[in-house]
Design an enzyme around this catalytic site. Structure first.
Site, PDB file in Angstrom:
ATOM      1  N   ASN A  12      -2.052   0.144   6.646  1.00 15.92           N
ATOM      2  CA  ASN A  12      -1.737  -1.141   7.056  1.00 15.92           C
ATOM      3  C   ASN A  12      -0.696  -1.784   6.256  1.00 15.92           C
ATOM      4  O   ASN A  12      -0.654  -3.080   6.354  1.00 15.92           O
ATOM      5  CB  ASN A  12      -2.853  -2.015   7.889  1.00 15.92           C
ATOM      6  CG  ASN A  12      -3.554  -2.489   6.545  1.00 15.92           C
ATOM      7  OD1 ASN A  12      -3.547  -1.964   5.224  1.00 15.92           O
ATOM      8  ND2 ASN A  12      -4.582  -3.399   6.992  1.00 15.92           N
ATOM      9  N   TYR A  27     -12.171  -2.527  -4.185  1.00 18.59           N
ATOM     10  CA  TYR A  27     -12.935  -2.886  -2.910  1.00 18.59           C
ATOM     11  C   TYR A  27     -14.436  -2.944  -2.687  1.00 18.59           C
ATOM     12  O   TYR A  27     -14.907  -2.516  -1.869  1.00 18.59           O
ATOM     13  CB  TYR A  27     -12.210  -1.635  -1.842  1.00 18.59           C
ATOM     14  CG  TYR A  27     -11.014  -2.022  -1.234  1.00 18.59           C
ATOM     15  CD1 TYR A  27     -10.441  -3.137  -0.761  1.00 18.59           C
ATOM     16  CD2 TYR A  27      -9.796  -1.025  -1.707  1.00 18.59           C
ATOM     17  CE1 TYR A  27      -9.282  -3.520  -0.438  1.00 18.59           C
ATOM     18  CE2 TYR A  27      -8.573  -1.396  -1.274  1.00 18.59           C
ATOM     19  CZ  TYR A  27      -8.213  -2.542  -0.404  1.00 18.59           C
ATOM     20  OH  TYR A  27      -6.983  -2.646   0.197  1.00 18.59           O
ATOM     21  N   LYS A  78       0.783  -1.192   0.105  1.00 17.17           N
ATOM     22  CA  LYS A  78      -0.171  -0.036  -0.057  1.00 17.17           C
ATOM     23  C   LYS A  78       0.946   1.207  -0.068  1.00 17.17           C
ATOM     24  O   LYS A  78       2.120   1.360   0.333  1.00 17.17           O
ATOM     25  CB  LYS A  78      -0.892  -0.015   1.233  1.00 17.17           C
ATOM     26  CG  LYS A  78      -2.032  -1.195   1.091  1.00 17.17           C
ATOM     27  CD  LYS A  78      -3.142  -1.150   2.156  1.00 17.17           C
ATOM     28  CE  LYS A  78      -3.918  -2.309   2.365  1.00 17.17           C
ATOM     29  NZ  LYS A  78      -4.941  -2.065   3.245  1.00 17.17           N
ATOM     30  N   HIS A  98      -2.094  -5.629   1.371  1.00  9.05           N
ATOM     31  CA  HIS A  98      -3.438  -6.351   1.088  1.00  9.05           C
ATOM     32  C   HIS A  98      -2.936  -7.749   0.742  1.00  9.05           C
ATOM     33  O   HIS A  98      -1.916  -7.841   0.106  1.00  9.05           O
ATOM     34  CB  HIS A  98      -4.330  -5.497   0.233  1.00  9.05           C
ATOM     35  CG  HIS A  98      -5.377  -6.500  -0.339  1.00  9.05           C
ATOM     36  ND1 HIS A  98      -6.533  -6.567   0.364  1.00  9.05           N
ATOM     37  CD2 HIS A  98      -5.341  -7.365  -1.133  1.00  9.05           C
ATOM     38  CE1 HIS A  98      -7.313  -7.277  -0.085  1.00  9.05           C
ATOM     39  NE2 HIS A  98      -6.824  -7.451  -1.347  1.00  9.05           N
ATOM     40  N   GLU A 111      -9.314 -10.779  -7.913  1.00  5.42           N
ATOM     41  CA  GLU A 111      -8.567  -9.745  -7.555  1.00  5.42           C
ATOM     42  C   GLU A 111      -7.194  -9.781  -8.621  1.00  5.42           C
ATOM     43  O   GLU A 111      -6.756  -8.630  -9.109  1.00  5.42           O
ATOM     44  CB  GLU A 111      -8.002  -9.816  -6.134  1.00  5.42           C
ATOM     45  CG  GLU A 111      -8.979  -9.339  -5.180  1.00  5.42           C
ATOM     46  CD  GLU A 111      -8.689  -9.298  -3.846  1.00  5.42           C
ATOM     47  OE1 GLU A 111      -9.304  -8.963  -2.768  1.00  5.42           O
ATOM     48  OE2 GLU A 111      -7.429  -9.769  -3.476  1.00  5.42           O
TER      49      GLU A 111
HETATM   50  P1  CMP Z   1      -7.335  -4.613   3.324  1.00  4.44           P
HETATM   51  O1  CMP Z   1      -6.849  -6.081   3.553  1.00  4.44           O
HETATM   52  O2  CMP Z   1      -6.870  -4.154   2.262  1.00  4.44           O
HETATM   53  O3  CMP Z   1      -8.913  -4.641   3.236  1.00  4.44           O
HETATM   54  C1  CMP Z   1     -10.020  -3.817   3.551  1.00  4.44           C
HETATM   55  C2  CMP Z   1      -9.023  -2.719   4.247  1.00  4.44           C
HETATM   56  O4  CMP Z   1     -10.069  -1.874   4.911  1.00  4.44           O
HETATM   57  C3  CMP Z   1      -8.245  -3.356   5.044  1.00  4.44           C
HETATM   58  O5  CMP Z   1      -7.253  -3.840   4.734  1.00  4.44           O
HETATM   59  C4  CMP Z   1      -7.902  -2.113   6.154  1.00  4.44           C
HETATM   60  O6  CMP Z   1      -6.707  -1.391   5.661  1.00  4.44           O
HETATM   61  C5  CMP Z   1      -9.255  -1.321   5.792  1.00  4.44           C
HETATM   62  N1  CMP Z   1      -9.900  -1.179   7.051  1.00  4.44           N
HETATM   63  C6  CMP Z   1     -10.142  -0.064   7.641  1.00  4.44           C
HETATM   64  N2  CMP Z   1     -10.975  -0.034   8.704  1.00  4.44           N
HETATM   65  C7  CMP Z   1     -11.341  -1.634   8.820  1.00  4.44           C
HETATM   66  C8  CMP Z   1     -12.110  -2.242   9.599  1.00  4.44           C
HETATM   67  N3  CMP Z   1     -12.527  -1.834  10.931  1.00  4.44           N
HETATM   68  N4  CMP Z   1     -12.238  -3.610   9.244  1.00  4.44           N
HETATM   69  C9  CMP Z   1     -11.520  -4.115   8.197  1.00  4.44           C
HETATM   70  N5  CMP Z   1     -10.853  -3.275   7.473  1.00  4.44           N
HETATM   71  C10 CMP Z   1     -10.588  -2.124   7.842  1.00  4.44           C
END
Ligand code: CMP
Length: 140
Positions: A113, A50, A10, A116, A127
């Site tokens: 974070n 997403y 990311k 992904h 994906e």
């Molecule tokens: P990712 O695996 O990229 O999939 C969706 C993303 O939404 C997740 O990682 C997080 O970075 C983001 N996100 C933000 N808030 C939440 C939440 N409460 N639960 C899950 N994903 C979240």
């Protein structure tokens, strides 16, 4: 089984110049990088990727963040690649991620974070097709 999974480094991790460190973790865990591209996602691309989260409260912030800078996108292949990549990443919320995982080491928040990874074989298929055609993937 040998699986493929879609991985995205990311914008936060690309900005921190830890692409190489993250790639080393994939390779050392037996996950081969069989396709890769760096890309600035458009709003539409991020929203489509997403799509399943469209009704979640964090959707707008997620799309905003994922379009804030370039991402590094790769297909990883290996034995149990989906679960293995999820083990390497650690919990979605870096505050809950186990020590030594990518998110524990490089991530700041649940939005920023670092990485992904696909969560299931069917999701991985969809994906991967968002970003790569058959000719872009080099299994070996
Ligand atoms: P990712 O695996 O990229 O999939 C969706 C993303 O939404 C997740 O990682 C997080 O970075 C983001 N996100 C933000 N808030 C939440 C939440 N409460 N639960 C899950 N994903 C979240």
């Amino acid at each position: 089984p040998i699986e493929r999974t879609l991985s995205i480094i990311k914008p936060d991790a690309v900005a921190k110049d830890v692409i190489g460190e993250i790639y080393s973790r994939f390779e050392q865990a037996g996950l081969k990088i069989i396709a890769a591209r760096m890309k600035q996602l458009s709003r539409e691309e991020a929203e489509t990727f997403y799509e399943v989260h469209r009704d979640r409260p964090f959707f707008t912030a997620l799309v905003e963040f994922m379009t804030s800078g370039p991402v590094m996108i790769q297909v990883l292949e290996g034995e149990n690649a989906i679960a293995r990549n999820r083990e390497l990443m650690g919990a979605t919320n870096p505050a809950e991620a186990a020590p030594g995982t990518i998110r524990a080491d490089f991530a700041q928040s649940i939005d920023a974070n670092a990485v992904h990874g696909s969560d299931a074989p069917e999701t991985a298929r969809v994906e991967i097709a968002c970003f790569f055609g058959d000719d872009d993937i080099h299994s070996r």
